[in-house]
Design a protein around this motif. Structure first.
Motif, PDB file in Angstrom:
ATOM      1  N   SER A  44       0.811  -1.214   0.000  1.00 19.83           N
ATOM      2  CA  SER A  44       0.000   0.000   0.000  1.00 19.83           C
ATOM      3  C   SER A  44       0.844   1.263   0.000  1.00 19.83           C
ATOM      4  O   SER A  44       0.314   2.356   0.001  1.00 19.83           O
ATOM      5  N   ASN A  45       2.150   1.117   0.024  1.00 21.17           N
ATOM      6  CA  ASN A  45       3.030   2.274   0.096  1.00 21.17           C
ATOM      7  C   ASN A  45       3.492   2.657  -1.304  1.00 21.17           C
ATOM      8  O   ASN A  45       4.275   1.960  -1.930  1.00 21.17           O
ATOM      9  N   GLN A 266      -5.035   7.104  11.355  1.00 19.03           N
ATOM     10  CA  GLN A 266      -4.480   6.040  10.524  1.00 19.03           C
ATOM     11  C   GLN A 266      -3.936   6.563   9.199  1.00 19.03           C
ATOM     12  O   GLN A 266      -3.420   5.780   8.397  1.00 19.03           O
ATOM     13  N   HIS A 267      -4.024   7.856   8.973  1.00 21.30           N
ATOM     14  CA  HIS A 267      -3.599   8.458   7.714  1.00 21.30           C
ATOM     15  C   HIS A 267      -2.244   9.132   7.888  1.00 21.30           C
ATOM     16  O   HIS A 267      -1.940   9.707   8.935  1.00 21.30           O
ATOM     17  N   SER A 317      -1.547   8.927   2.458  1.00 22.59           N
ATOM     18  CA  SER A 317      -1.972   7.533   2.344  1.00 22.59           C
ATOM     19  C   SER A 317      -2.709   7.104   3.606  1.00 22.59           C
ATOM     20  O   SER A 317      -2.541   7.697   4.679  1.00 22.59           O
ATOM     21  N   GLY A 318      -3.515   6.075   3.453  1.00 24.98           N
ATOM     22  CA  GLY A 318      -4.249   5.558   4.603  1.00 24.98           C
ATOM     23  C   GLY A 318      -5.352   4.619   4.173  1.00 24.98           C
ATOM     24  O   GLY A 318      -5.535   4.333   2.979  1.00 24.98           O
ATOM     25  N   PRO A 319      -6.143   4.131   5.116  1.00 21.57           N
ATOM     26  CA  PRO A 319      -7.231   3.207   4.790  1.00 21.57           C
ATOM     27  C   PRO A 319      -8.492   3.932   4.348  1.00 21.57           C
ATOM     28  O   PRO A 319      -8.804   5.018   4.839  1.00 21.57           O
ATOM     29  N   THR A 324      -8.803  -1.987   2.581  1.00 14.81           N
ATOM     30  CA  THR A 324      -8.739  -1.182   1.361  1.00 14.81           C
ATOM     31  C   THR A 324      -8.036   0.137   1.656  1.00 14.81           C
ATOM     32  O   THR A 324      -8.453   0.890   2.543  1.00 14.81           O
ATOM     33  N   LYS A 325      -6.964   0.404   0.906  1.00 15.58           N
ATOM     34  CA  LYS A 325      -6.151   1.575   1.195  1.00 15.58           C
ATOM     35  C   LYS A 325      -5.966   2.438  -0.052  1.00 15.58           C
ATOM     36  O   LYS A 325      -6.060   1.961  -1.166  1.00 15.58           O
ATOM     37  N   TYR A 326      -5.675   3.720   0.197  1.00 13.41           N
ATOM     38  CA  TYR A 326      -5.467   4.671  -0.891  1.00 13.41           C
ATOM     39  C   TYR A 326      -4.077   5.286  -0.782  1.00 13.41           C
ATOM     40  O   TYR A 326      -3.474   5.339   0.290  1.00 13.41           O
ATOM     41  N   ASN A 327      -3.583   5.778  -1.888  1.00 13.05           N
ATOM     42  CA  ASN A 327      -2.362   6.574  -1.949  1.00 13.05           C
ATOM     43  C   ASN A 327      -2.583   7.722  -2.911  1.00 13.05           C
ATOM     44  O   ASN A 327      -3.100   7.528  -4.021  1.00 13.05           O
ATOM     45  N   VAL A 372      -5.975   3.045  -5.489  1.00 10.68           N
ATOM     46  CA  VAL A 372      -6.624   2.332  -4.397  1.00 10.68           C
ATOM     47  C   VAL A 372      -6.339   0.850  -4.605  1.00 10.68           C
ATOM     48  O   VAL A 372      -6.526   0.326  -5.713  1.00 10.68           O
TER      49      VAL A 372
END
Length: 716
Positions: A44-45, A266-267, A317-319, A324-327, A372
């Protein structure tokens, strides 16, 4: 086109057979102790390259420290398939991978492409990339167009910067480095002089920030030349013996940077600001023997280039929901290069007058990328990653008009891209990942980039990975828009150029063996093939007025085929690496009457050794690399292009790094111990221009360095 289709069918069959046959082989029942991963690469990074989809090799911080590396060029010399290509006249150094030059290798910092003179992420001058705040450098070989867009044909180099400290408090680092250039060294006037300062504050578990500055003063490589204040006077007359100046032009680089790392629940928010300045001097070898007030007063028409670059990068970035995570990344970068032409008074050692002082080059880039992943976290069979990428580049490179007037050619290229990667987990051991990227460009037709990768795990240690995909490169800014037309020149880019297209296949098999109680052997075998059609090359033709025109066109093809075996052995205090690549290269310029249809094969070898002396708190290391004969496309002294063969050469570095106290360390070493300076390139047999030959400067002789690093920590 038929050749590409046939290649695709062949590669698809190879791809399937590799994975279907893999399912028939039983798992290795031998118990091997799990070797801990040195690199933590989160899927996710966005800052790291996915190890699940690609084979990633890493240059770690301790390797950088052992080499006393200050810029990216210092540490890439020993990579098995990478060559560093310096240009003594311009001061630039670019990389090539599998013999494909910097146009085919994308360079990223924290996942964001680096701005260059004529592109975004490609053909980067790697001496301009300071690595004092770098945690590691990731290198991926193979076409990565689906995730990283056009021009990542041969591979990607991703530079990951440091973020925060383990404990709350301050860390201050100061380093001084003195280095000879060949056998040349004086404290201020000759050699290489480097100073660095960096401060990091871990305020609490949520917030950290850092700032620093670095200065790299390279006084040039004189070799057999006599410097800027040299003039040959005989019988009160100036004799031009072309010995004024330096073999390698001097330059001073200053890099200042700051970053903030903030966790909001968490972000995570990471912001990086960087300023870069380079001052490059070019000395004219021709001296003018002028008389002033009855006495000889020699002068020379010299040049100076000053480059200023600003970089602003932010990543969030975060959930989104559970797993499910986004960047999201946004970047604004701009670069300006100022050109000065001036009369230098040699006797008085000063600038007598300025003839030209103008903006020579300007680039402005807006860039954004977001994706995502783990969109279907509940499914054990199917998953999906979706994203977009946007690039807007505007600017000019104003060698236009020859007189550096304000009538420059300014252009803009915008790319809008959507991409997706799917994962089908067919079994616990087998996964298949189809991917595609749709590209819309304001300069070119719409294009689809695709890839198909697969993983099969025979066991925890024995793993097979295969990647087949598009090999796609778009023309750069210079190839499209360069314009230099006056009474003596007619050199123009070609705005009608089309992107190069092709196909690549990479297959990797790796295993880990335990040897004795404290020993491990990591082995990796790779097969690769890169085929490019419509390769872009320089041609000579006529313009509408019947004048000879030097421009670019899609007329060539390029083919790379090879095998790599890489081994890493760890036993007690020893860490030994040994690798070999057998590379076949075939280039064709259709303008030539004859071409050689056979591959030119070369054997490249690399070995490294590191031994830890615990009693002395020291590490002794050495790196040896042999680069065999390579085939490429070159220009001779007249500017004519030819397919040529470059001689083989061997490069050796060695160093010892010791901790004098808990805060002070010293690194003493030597670069280029075999004293390689020039290598020759000659026309291949059967080429139209069979007499063509050229010599290329790749080193500045055997050099020695000493680096002192002082590190001080304060805990809250």
């Amino acid at each position: 086109m038929s050749l590409i289709k046939n290649n695709f069918l062949l590669y698809f069959l190879i791809f399937l057979s590799c994975n279907l046959n893999a399912q028939e082989i039983e798992s290795d029942s031998t118990k091997i102790e799990k070797l801990s991963e040195v690199v933590v690469v989160g899927e996710s990074n966005v800052m790291s390259v996915s190890k699940k989809l690609f084979t990633v090799s890493t240059i770690k911080r301790k390797d950088i420290d052992n080499l006393a590396g200050n810029n990216l060029a210092d540490i890439l010399f020993n990579n098995l398939n990478i060559s560093v290509n310096p240009d003594a006249s311009s001061g630039r150094s670019t990389v090539s991978l599998f013999g494909l030059d910097g146009q085919y290798v994308k360079i990223l910092v924290d996942g964001i492409p680096v701005i260059s003179d004529n592109g975004v992420g490609n053909n980067i001058d790697i001496t301009q990339i300071n690595i004092d705040d770098v945690e590691r450098v990731e290198i991926v070989e193979g076409s990565m167009g689906v995730l990283y867009g056009d021009n990542s044909v041969a591979g990607v180099i991703n530079i990951i910067t440091k973020r925060g400290l383990k404990d709350n408090g301050w860390e201050l680092q100061v380093s001084l480095q003195e280095e000879t250039v060949g056998n040349e060294f004086e404290l201020f006037d000759k050699g290489r002089h480097i100073q660095n300062f960096r401060a990091t504050n871990q305020v609490n578990e949520k917030l950290s920030y850092a700032f620093g500055v670095s200065r790299n003063d390279f006084a040039g490589f004189y070799n057999d030349y006599k410097g800027p204040n040299y003039v040959n006077i005989q019988d009160n007359l100036v004799v031009n013996d072309s010995l004024r100046g330096t073999e390698w032009n001097p330059k001073e680089q200053i890099t200042a940077s700051a970053n903030v790392d903030l966790d909001l629940g968490q972000h995570n928010v990471f912001y990086k600001l960087q300023y870069f300045n380079e001052d490059l001097d070019i000395y004219n070898r021709v001296v003018n023997g002028r008389y002033q007030n009855g006495s000889l007063n020699p002068t020379a028409l010299d040049k100076n280039y000053i480059t200023d670059r600003w970089v602003n990068n932010i990543n969030v970035s975060g959930p989104l929901n559970g797993a499910t995570k986004y960047n999201f990344s946004l970047s604004y970068q701009n670069q300006k290069r100022n050109y000065k032409e001036f009369i230098y008074n040699i006797f008085e050692q000063r600038t007598q007058s300025v003839e030209i002082d103008a903006l020579s080059q300007s680039s402005e880039v807006w860039y954004s990328k977001a994706f995502v992943n783990k969109i279907f976290p509940q499914s054990d069979f199917f998953d999906l990653q979706l994203g977009y990428e946007f690039t807007n580049q505007s600017g000019f490179d104003a060698n236009a008009t020859g007189a550096y007037s304000n009538e420059v050619v300014k252009n803009t290229i915008s790319n809008y891209e959507l991409f997706g990667i799917t994962e089908f987990q067919l079994s616990k051991k087998l996964s298949i990942n189809p991917g595609a990227r749709f590209t819309h460009s304001t300069q070119f037709d719409n294009h689809l980039i695709w890839s198909l990768s697969s993983n099969y795990d025979f066991s925890d240690k024995l793993k097979l990975k295969a990647v087949v995909g598009s090999a796609y490169r778009a023309p750069n800014f210079e190839e499209l828009f360069f314009y230099f037309v006056d009474a003596n020149h007619n050199v123009q880019g070609n705005p009608d150029l089309q992107p190069e297209d092709g196909i690549s296949v990479f297959v990797n098999l790796k295993d880990t063996f335990r040897i004795a109680k404290e020993g491990y052997l990591n082995t990796s075998f790779n097969f690769f093939h890169i085929y490019l059609k419509d390769a872009i090359s320089s041609i000579t033709t006529e313009d509408g007025d019947g004048r000879i025109l030097f421009t670019q066109d899609n007329i060539d093809y390029s083919d790379r085929l090879g095998f790599t075996l890489d081994n890493s052995f760890i036993y007690k205090n020893w860490n030994i690496g040994l690798g070999a690549t057998y590379l076949g290269v075939k280039n064709e310029i259709q303008a030539f009457e004859t071409n050689n249809d056979d591959y030119l094969w070369s054997l490249n070898l690399q070995t490294s050794l590191a031994y830890t002396i615990k009693k002395w708190n020291s590490i002794v290391s050495a790196q040896l690399k042999h680069t065999g004969e390579t085939e490429g496309i070159f220009n001779n002294a007249n500017g004519d292009e030819f397919v040529g063969i470059t001689d083989a050469y061997t490069w050796l570095n060695a160093s010892i790094r010791t901790n004098i106290t808990s805060n002070l360390s010293a690194t003493l070493g030597a670069r280029n111990i075999f004293d390689v300076v020039n290598i020759n390139s000659a026309a291949s047999s059967g080429a139209h221009n069979s007499s063509a030959t050229t010599s290329r400067l790749i080193g500045n002789g055997r050099s020695y360095f000493l680096k002192l690093l002082y590190n001080l920590n304060f805990k809250h």
